[in-house]
Design a protein around this motif. Structure first.
Motif: not given
Length: 58
Positions: A20-38
């Motif tokens: 994955p590109t750096g942008k994809e890693v940041v995007r996917d990590t953000t999605i995981v963190v937001l899902t966990v917080l939810f």
């Protein structure tokens, strides 16, 4: 002899890997963190609701 074949196979397969590109890693990590917080907030709210129901019953 067998180790060399194994490592050659590993190198060959790693070259086929799509990283994955750096942008994809940041995007996917953000999605995981937001899902966990939810889910943390969701289950916290459910827990509070159940606690209040139990207090009302007792």
């Amino acid at each position: 002899m067998q180790k060399e074949n194994f490592f050659q196979g590993v190198v060959s397969e790693m070259k086929k890997t799509s990283w994955p590109t750096g942008k994809e890693v940041v995007r996917d990590t953000t999605i995981v963190v937001l899902t966990v917080l939810f889910f943390i907030l969701f289950f916290f709210a459910v827990d509070l609701g159940i606690t209040e129901l139990i207090k009302l019953i007792n």
